[in-house]
Scaffold this motif. Structure first.
Motif: not given
Ligand SMILES: [Zn+2]
Length: 255
Positions: A10-14
């Motif tokens: 759920n991290d914006t890095q993905y």
């Protein structure tokens, strides 16, 4: 099959390549993952992801670093969400004395409230601990967290503390650091703690294992964690994979 018990997909890095990251995980033999949400945006995103992918489950809670932001309404919202069948744990919760955004007393209060909630809704808890081992152990005892048990996430303490946590009905979860050359304690824990009490995780996008240290982590790399434990214990990768998957499914109540 491997079970990654702690991911932040759920991290914006993905945001740009989640599909690719998930297919890498599938190819590496990851059967299930628990997506951990620890504030409003990440809990919302975790719930979205578990609706979309049948092999993903959620753990939701409030991170100690942001304890000062948690309202009574947030806690009620989390309680409501626990009725969802794919919410399998509460957390990550705990204490983090590395950052000083939230005063210790507020962190402790928010931690205790979440343990009480876990007992009310009968879900295991996932513990985040940074430089706060003794206070965490004390609070787990005082709140009788043994009743629900859970996971010591990305455990970096001594074998003695690990045993104390196991006595309180907690699994010890090892992540990327066990693969680091100088990680004496995690390697000791991998050797001394029986597989029946171990879990594996990536904590991705953080803490990528060797040889990806410093890069963005992803669930496929949990295989490197399992391989390292197998090597230390002198058992097969398959045995580590089977036993840790069985442990995770039992804890989370997944068939
Ligand atoms: Zn985490």
């Amino acid at each position: 099959m491997l079970f990654d018990t702690h991911v932040h997909l759920n991290d914006t890095q993905y945001d740009q390549d989640l599909e690719g990251v998930i297919s890498n995980a599938k190819e590496a033999g990851i059967s299930n993952m628990v997506v951990v949400g620890f504030d409003r945006p990440t809990i919302n995103k975790a719930m979205e992801l578990v609706e979309k992918y049948d092999f993903l489950y959620a753990s939701i809670g409030w991170h100690p670093v942001d304890a000062i932001d948690m309202t009574e309404q947030d806690l009620l919202w989390i309680e409501e969400l626990t009725a969802h069948p794919k919410v399998v744990a509460l957390g990550e919760m705990g204490l983090d004395y590395h950052w000083d955004k939230s005063p210790k007393e507020i962190q402790k209060e928010v931690f205790r409230k979440q343990i009480k909630l876990a007992k009310k809704v009968k879900l295991p808890i996932i513990i985040h601990n940074r430089e706060a081992t003794q206070d965490i152990v004390d609070i787990l005892k005082e709140e009788d967290a043994k009743e629900v048990g859970g996971i010591m996430h990305c455990f970096s303490g001594s074998t003695e503390i690990a045993k104390e946590c196991i006595d309180m009905n907690f699994y010890i979860s090892l992540g990327g650091p066990v693969t680091f050359k100088n990680a004496k304690k995690p390697k000791e824990v991998a050797l001394e703690i029986p597989l029946s009490h171990l879990l594996i995780e990536t904590d991705c996008p953080y803490l990528a294992p060797h040889p990806y240290r410093g890069k963005r982590n992803e669930p496929a790399f949990v295989k490197l964690v399992a391989q390292q434990i197998a090597e230390i214990k002198g058992v097969s990768l398959e045995e580590v994979a089977d036993q840790t998957t069985k442990n995770a499914k039992r804890l989370f109540g997944i068939n």
